[in-house]
Design a protein around this motif. Structure first.
Motif, mmCIF file in Angstrom:
data_model
loop_
_atom_site.group_PDB
_atom_site.id
_atom_site.type_symbol
_atom_site.label_atom_id
_atom_site.label_comp_id
_atom_site.label_asym_id
_atom_site.label_seq_id
_atom_site.Cartn_x
_atom_site.Cartn_y
_atom_site.Cartn_z
ATOM 1 N N ASN A 310 0.849 -1.192 0.000
ATOM 2 C CA ASN A 310 0.000 0.000 0.000
ATOM 3 C C ASN A 310 0.886 1.243 0.000
ATOM 4 O OD1 ASN A 310 -1.759 2.143 0.620
ATOM 5 N ND2 ASN A 310 -3.123 0.787 1.767
ATOM 6 N N ILE A 311 1.219 1.734 -1.180
ATOM 7 C CA ILE A 311 2.158 2.847 -1.291
ATOM 8 C C ILE A 311 1.557 4.142 -0.754
ATOM 9 C CG2 ILE A 311 1.503 3.534 -3.630
ATOM 10 C CD1 ILE A 311 5.094 3.383 -2.212
ATOM 11 N N ALA A 312 0.239 4.321 -0.845
ATOM 12 C CA ALA A 312 -0.387 5.550 -0.340
ATOM 13 C C ALA A 312 -0.230 5.649 1.176
ATOM 14 C CB ALA A 312 -1.865 5.588 -0.734
ATOM 15 N N ASP A 313 -0.476 4.540 1.883
ATOM 16 C CA ASP A 313 -0.315 4.548 3.343
ATOM 17 C C ASP A 313 1.150 4.726 3.726
ATOM 18 O OD1 ASP A 313 -2.998 4.289 3.691
ATOM 19 O OD2 ASP A 313 -2.949 2.233 4.456
ATOM 20 N N TYR A 314 2.033 4.128 2.933
ATOM 21 C CA TYR A 314 3.461 4.285 3.216
ATOM 22 C C TYR A 314 3.864 5.755 3.108
ATOM 23 C CZ TYR A 314 8.491 3.803 3.116
ATOM 24 O OH TYR A 314 9.824 3.942 3.407
ATOM 25 N N ILE A 315 3.435 6.418 2.043
ATOM 26 C CA ILE A 315 3.782 7.824 1.845
ATOM 27 C C ILE A 315 3.216 8.684 2.962
ATOM 28 C CG2 ILE A 315 3.332 9.822 0.356
ATOM 29 C CD1 ILE A 315 3.647 7.942 -2.035
ATOM 30 N N SER A 316 1.999 8.388 3.377
ATOM 31 C CA SER A 316 1.396 9.139 4.477
ATOM 32 C C SER A 316 2.235 9.000 5.746
ATOM 33 C CB SER A 316 -0.031 8.632 4.727
ATOM 34 O OG SER A 316 -0.610 9.284 5.835
ATOM 35 N N GLY A 317 2.691 7.770 6.035
ATOM 36 C CA GLY A 317 3.526 7.546 7.207
ATOM 37 C C GLY A 317 4.873 8.234 7.090
ATOM 38 N N MET A 318 5.448 8.227 5.893
ATOM 39 C CA MET A 318 6.745 8.864 5.688
ATOM 40 C C MET A 318 6.653 10.368 5.918
ATOM 41 S SD MET A 318 9.176 8.576 2.318
ATOM 42 C CE MET A 318 10.631 9.614 2.111
ATOM 43 N N LYS A 319 5.586 10.980 5.434
ATOM 44 C CA LYS A 319 5.395 12.412 5.660
ATOM 45 C C LYS A 319 5.247 12.715 7.152
ATOM 46 C CE LYS A 319 3.236 13.609 1.227
ATOM 47 N NZ LYS A 319 1.997 14.075 0.568
ATOM 48 N N ALA A 320 4.459 11.887 7.849
ATOM 49 C CA ALA A 320 4.253 12.103 9.277
ATOM 50 C C ALA A 320 5.551 11.905 10.057
ATOM 51 C CB ALA A 320 3.172 11.155 9.797
ATOM 52 N N SER A 321 6.367 10.949 9.642
ATOM 53 C CA SER A 321 7.653 10.724 10.293
ATOM 54 C C SER A 321 8.555 11.938 10.155
ATOM 55 C CB SER A 321 8.339 9.489 9.683
ATOM 56 O OG SER A 321 9.627 9.298 10.219
ATOM 57 N N GLY A 322 8.590 12.502 8.941
ATOM 58 C CA GLY A 322 9.403 13.691 8.724
ATOM 59 C C GLY A 322 8.928 14.877 9.538
ATOM 60 N N ASP A 323 7.613 15.050 9.627
ATOM 61 C CA ASP A 323 7.052 16.157 10.394
ATOM 62 C C ASP A 323 7.384 16.020 11.877
ATOM 63 O OD1 ASP A 323 5.155 18.498 10.702
ATOM 64 O OD2 ASP A 323 4.103 16.993 11.913
ATOM 65 N N SER A 324 7.297 14.787 12.395
ATOM 66 C CA SER A 324 7.580 14.554 13.806
ATOM 67 C C SER A 324 9.057 14.790 14.126
ATOM 68 C CB SER A 324 7.178 13.125 14.187
ATOM 69 O OG SER A 324 7.422 12.872 15.550
ATOM 70 N N SER A 325 9.933 14.353 13.245
ATOM 71 C CA SER A 325 11.361 14.585 13.473
ATOM 72 C C SER A 325 11.678 16.082 13.496
ATOM 73 C CB SER A 325 12.194 13.898 12.389
ATOM 74 O OG SER A 325 12.107 12.499 12.490
ATOM 75 N N TRP A 326 11.018 16.823 12.618
ATOM 76 C CA TRP A 326 11.255 18.261 12.517
ATOM 77 C C TRP A 326 10.732 19.010 13.743
ATOM 78 C CZ3 TRP A 326 13.835 22.150 11.318
ATOM 79 C CH2 TRP A 326 13.325 23.387 10.931
#
Length: 413
Positions: A310-326
């Motif tokens: 599920n690439i859409a869910d993966y991308i959503s998680g990747m964006k959230a991971s980046g936001d949290s790190s920032w």
């Protein structure tokens, strides 16, 4: 096989990084009749789980096609003599002395001595060897050149003196110990485990002495995307305190809550304790612990997305991971050098360069170095051109997932 046989047989292009030029370098200087062994270890890219491994959390990582190769032959004494592409002269270590040396901090000699010392401590065979190393993993790129080298050295000692019997996870632990005690750099176990394992791996560090590794087969290209990192430059030399503060502050919050690590903290117990934690641990420690709790859950969600394709869910998680790190982890630039913000600049420029269905995040330890991108095939050319106008030619590094970790090569490989 001896040098002459290697030259005659060569290596197939199963791994397209094993080129004639690299083989020529590795074999150069060896007598034609000398028996040689060739080993390979990939670099790694962190997919999710930014600063979670050290507090016994989950990590999602992938081995990449860029690797470190070594052609070696055993010696009859305890000396290690190595040459490495891009470096003049030889690196020499006498393994009759396995005590840490502060003067070898950050040097190949320290890693050689440290890996051998860990083999000795575990009752494994070790001894002298000589050879050449050629690595395609750019130093400072966030692709774990140091971890790959540590695992490579362990793979060499396993192959030469232990019949290749040392498990990958054991080689990862040996590499981590060498980096901590002899390279004098604090690190978790994620980098070495991913390099040793190969493929995409979900790693559970709840028991740091026996991490559980779950491998998965997944191709981003099958979904029309290219995984990459962008090297923003900047030195990691003065960032040890910044790196160490991330686990240190999480552990401080855990101790204040009578827990051993952040992995044992539940959000429902953290929130009511915040008034007291602000004075005992500080606001940043609380924010970093909130990052850990959410990032740990996010790894499981992104792992599920990989398993389901599920690439859409993966991308959503990747964006959230980046936001949290920032926002929460705060590892996108060093507070000691606020004028240097290559990672935030790259993140913002990347978003401007491509459409919204791509994703970007800080990559690895952070504070300087690389961001990771997942970019649509059709957008990758313009994206690369745009980013390299700012960060220089070659700054954008496309990645492929390598299915195998630490291996000994044969002519059929």
């Amino acid at each position: 096989m001896n040098n002459r046989q290697w030259r005659a047989a060569g290596i197939s292009q199963k791994y397209d990084t094993v080129t004639k030029e690299r083989m020529d370098y590795l074999l150069e200087g060896f007598d034609e009749s000398r028996e040689l062994r060739i080993f390979s270890v990939p670099g790694r890219t962190e997919l999710a789980g930014n600063h979670t491994d050290h507090n016994h959390g989950w990590v999602l990582a992938g081995a990449v096609h860029l690797d470190a190769l070594a052609a070696v032959a055993p010696r009859s004494d305890s000396r290690v003599v190595l040459q490495s592409a891009g470096y003049r002269g030889s690196f020499r270590v006498d393994l009759s002395d396995l005590e840490p040396r502060p003067g070898e901090a950050g040097k190949l000699e320290g890693l050689v001595r440290g890996v051998a010392a860990e083999f000795s401590r575990r009752g494994l065979g070790y001894g002298g060897f000589e050879g050449r190393i050629h690595s395609l993993i750019p130093a400072g790129s966030g692709l774990s050149s140091s971890a790959a080298l540590e695992v490579l050295l362990g793979t060499v000692l396993s192959g030469l003196y232990n019949g290749g019997s040392v498990p990958g996870i054991e080689l990862a632990k040996i590499g981590q110990a060498a980096e901590n005690k002899y390279f004098y750099k604090p690190c978790g176990l994620m980098d070495q485990t991913a390099c040793a394992s190969g493929g995409i791996t979900a790693i559970d560090f709840s028991d740091p002495e026996a991490p559980r590794v779950n491998r998965m087969d997944f191709s981003f290209s099958d979904h029309g995307y290219i995984l990459c990192v962008v090297n923003t430059g900047g030195s990691h030399a003065d960032l040890t305190e910044d790196y160490a503060a991330c686990p240190g502050e999480m552990f401080a919050v855990a101790r204040a809550l009578s827990r051993k690590s952040a992995s044992e903290i539940k959000e429902e117990e953290l929130l009511p304790a915040i008034p007291d934690l602000r004075s005992s641990c500080g606001d940043r420690a609380i924010l970093r612990t909130l990052h850990f709790i959410n990032e740990n859950r996010r790894v499981l969600d992104m792992t599920r997305a990989v398993r389901e394709g599920n690439i859409a869910d993966y991308i959503s998680g990747m964006k959230a991971s980046g936001d949290s790190s920032w926002r929460l982890l705060q590892n996108c630039y060093s507070p000691g050098n606020p004028s240097q913000q290559g990672i935030p600049l790259a993140l913002e420029l990347a978003k401007l360069a491509v459409e919204e269905d791509s994703a970007f995040r800080v990559h690895g330890g952070g504070f300087a170095g690389t961001i990771q991108g997942l970019v649509k095939n059709d957008d990758f050319g313009p994206f690369t051109e745009s980013m390299e106008q700012v960060f220089g030619k070659g700054a954008v590094i496309p990645l492929q997932i390598r299915p195998r970790g630490c291996i000994e090569l044969t002519p059929e490989e």
